[in-house]
Design an enzyme around this catalytic site. Structure first.
Site, mmCIF file in Angstrom:
data_model
loop_
_atom_site.group_PDB
_atom_site.id
_atom_site.type_symbol
_atom_site.label_atom_id
_atom_site.label_comp_id
_atom_site.label_asym_id
_atom_site.label_seq_id
_atom_site.Cartn_x
_atom_site.Cartn_y
_atom_site.Cartn_z
ATOM 1 N N THR A 148 0.835 -1.197 0.000
ATOM 2 C CA THR A 148 0.000 0.000 0.000
ATOM 3 C C THR A 148 0.872 1.249 0.000
ATOM 4 O O THR A 148 2.105 1.172 -0.085
ATOM 5 C CB THR A 148 -1.048 -0.073 1.137
ATOM 6 N N LYS A 173 3.723 1.401 -3.763
ATOM 7 C CA LYS A 173 3.233 0.644 -4.923
ATOM 8 C C LYS A 173 4.107 0.817 -6.172
ATOM 9 O O LYS A 173 4.259 -0.109 -6.947
ATOM 10 C CB LYS A 173 1.791 1.051 -5.251
ATOM 11 N N ASN A 231 0.094 -3.731 -6.302
ATOM 12 C CA ASN A 231 -0.375 -3.705 -4.908
ATOM 13 C C ASN A 231 -0.303 -5.099 -4.304
ATOM 14 O O ASN A 231 -0.845 -5.335 -3.234
ATOM 15 C CB ASN A 231 -1.808 -3.164 -4.816
ATOM 16 N N ASP A 251 -5.952 -3.773 -7.592
ATOM 17 C CA ASP A 251 -6.819 -2.634 -7.216
ATOM 18 C C ASP A 251 -7.950 -2.463 -8.234
ATOM 19 O O ASP A 251 -9.110 -2.271 -7.871
ATOM 20 C CB ASP A 251 -6.002 -1.332 -7.165
ATOM 21 N N ALA A 293 -4.420 6.432 -7.177
ATOM 22 C CA ALA A 293 -5.684 5.701 -7.056
ATOM 23 C C ALA A 293 -6.544 5.918 -8.298
ATOM 24 O O ALA A 293 -7.215 5.002 -8.780
ATOM 25 C CB ALA A 293 -6.427 6.158 -5.801
HETATM 26 P P1 ATR Z 1 -2.951 8.604 -4.409
HETATM 27 O O1 ATR Z 1 -1.800 7.813 -4.925
HETATM 28 O O2 ATR Z 1 -3.508 8.099 -3.130
HETATM 29 O O3 ATR Z 1 -4.033 8.820 -5.422
HETATM 30 P P2 ATR Z 1 -1.665 11.163 -4.842
HETATM 31 O O4 ATR Z 1 -0.939 10.618 -6.008
HETATM 32 O O5 ATR Z 1 -0.957 12.024 -3.877
HETATM 33 O O6 ATR Z 1 -2.325 9.997 -3.969
HETATM 34 O O7 ATR Z 1 -2.953 11.937 -5.396
HETATM 35 C C1 ATR Z 1 -3.832 12.491 -4.560
HETATM 36 C C2 ATR Z 1 -4.994 13.055 -5.385
HETATM 37 O O8 ATR Z 1 -5.883 13.664 -4.459
HETATM 38 C C3 ATR Z 1 -4.614 14.121 -6.388
HETATM 39 O O9 ATR Z 1 -5.554 14.122 -7.433
HETATM 40 C C4 ATR Z 1 -4.753 15.389 -5.544
HETATM 41 O O10 ATR Z 1 -4.997 16.576 -6.254
HETATM 42 P P3 ATR Z 1 -3.754 17.464 -6.809
HETATM 43 O O11 ATR Z 1 -3.245 16.759 -8.007
HETATM 44 O O12 ATR Z 1 -4.369 18.782 -7.098
HETATM 45 O O13 ATR Z 1 -2.746 17.517 -5.675
HETATM 46 C C5 ATR Z 1 -5.999 15.035 -4.752
HETATM 47 N N1 ATR Z 1 -6.094 15.787 -3.490
HETATM 48 C C6 ATR Z 1 -5.339 15.637 -2.384
HETATM 49 N N2 ATR Z 1 -5.708 16.496 -1.426
HETATM 50 C C7 ATR Z 1 -6.734 17.202 -1.949
HETATM 51 C C8 ATR Z 1 -7.556 18.268 -1.444
HETATM 52 N N3 ATR Z 1 -7.415 18.757 -0.212
HETATM 53 N N4 ATR Z 1 -8.508 18.753 -2.250
HETATM 54 C C9 ATR Z 1 -8.672 18.277 -3.512
HETATM 55 N N5 ATR Z 1 -7.937 17.292 -4.050
HETATM 56 C C10 ATR Z 1 -6.978 16.763 -3.274
#
Ligand code: ATR
Length: 278
Positions: free
Chosen positions: A65, A69, A90, A105, A133
């Site tokens: 996780t 990954k 994953n 996933d 994700a």
């Molecule tokens: P993961 O691998 O879990 O998807 P990530 O690659 O860090 O994690 O991506 C997180 C996603 O959540 C991104 O789309 C991020 O938006 P940004 O590209 O603008 O950073 C989004 N995200 C995280 N925090 C957020 C918030 N407070 N409001 C809106 N979108 C958020």
């Protein structure tokens, strides 16, 4: 080389994994089928270094996780087309002293829909978020035959992801005007997760009666986003279902036999309920 002889060892590796629900689900599967195996949660901060020790201890399979990954993808032999498209594994399995990698996933997403008899082929699906994700969800939605559009807080990331997968993207500022176009919505960001500083980002007035809404956040089991979708007449699918079915697919890959779905589901939902009260 150390090998555990009484029992086979499995674990989820990540950072943080303290609240992982996977040990409850996987150990319930082992008990249900009388398999002499045990599944732990291991905090792994230095992936390559820690994997040396995990390998030496003789683990047979690992769930991987956040944030490992992508590193797991580099370490493992990967002949899974989905993992390569998504860019992450994953799940790891030790075969002939080699770690093999797979992505389950996206299977978790597809089987969440299948288990409810929901067919989204030909439907228009909107993916909120453009991180790791979202990649698995986009892959799954395309496999289910949906027409996929992505939107993200940072527009550039949505547009580059859209280019990569050959899908559409919309600017964040035009989300409200465009949302009537969609029948399915996937929430893939950590927004709404217990302990996350932001509770609410996506406007709840995007929901329309009859929409199918899946939130990947499963802590709490029912997020404010899901509650609001349900109140507005949408069919909601919990991220817990995805967790269940990606775990079922992992179990079946490790053991090459059908997983005890009901035992896993019961253990997972009970653990989630307890966790919600912590
Ligand atoms: P993961 O691998 O879990 O998807 P990530 O690659 O860090 O994690 O991506 C997180 C996603 O959540 C991104 O789309 C991020 O938006 P940004 O590209 O603008 O950073 C989004 N995200 C995280 N925090 C957020 C918030 N407070 N409001 C809106 N979108 C958020």
């Amino acid at each position: 080389m150390i090998r555990c002889v009484q029992t086979r060892l499995f674990a989820v590796i990540g950072h943080p994994v303290k609240h992982s629900l996977s040990p409850a689900m996987m150990n319930a599967a082992f008990r249900a089928l009388d398999i002499p195996a045990f599944y732990l949660a291991l905090e792994v901060s230095d992936f390559l270094e820690d994997m040396k020790h995990i390998t030496a201890l003789g683990f047979d399979g690992l769930s991987v996780t956040i944030p490992h990954k992508e590193s797991a993808m580099k370490l493992a032999v990967v002949d899974d087309e989905a993992a390569r498209a998504i860019g992450a594994v994953n799940c790891l399995k030790r075969v002939d002293d080699v770690w093999r990698g797979k992505n389950t996933d996206w299977i978790g997403v597809v089987d969440s829909f299948k288990s409810r008899g929901i067919d989204i082929s030909g439907k228009k699906a909107l993916v909120l978020g453009a991180g790791g994700a979202a990649r698995g969800v986009i892959y799954a939605a395309l496999k289910m035959g949906a027409e996929v559009t992505v939107v993200n807080r940072t527009d550039e990331k949505a547009f580059s992801l859209a280019d990569e997968f050959g899908i559409n993207a919309v600017e964040h500022k035009s989300l409200k005007e465009r949302v009537c176009d969609f029948q399915v919505v996937f929430q893939t960001t950590p927004v709404g997760m217990n302990g996350y500083p932001v509770e609410h980002f996506w406007p709840y007035d995007i929901f329309r009666p009859g929409m199918i809404v899946m939130d990947l956040v499963y802590r709490p089991a029912k997020t404010a986003f899901m509650k609001s979708a349900e109140e507005r007449g949408c069919t909601v699918i919990s991220g817990l279902d995805m967790l269940l079915y990606q775990g079922v697919a992992q179990f079946e890959w490790w053991f090459d036999r059908p997983a005890p779905l009901e035992a896993m589901k019961k253990a997972l939902y009970e653990a989630a309920e307890q966790d919600d009260h912590v």
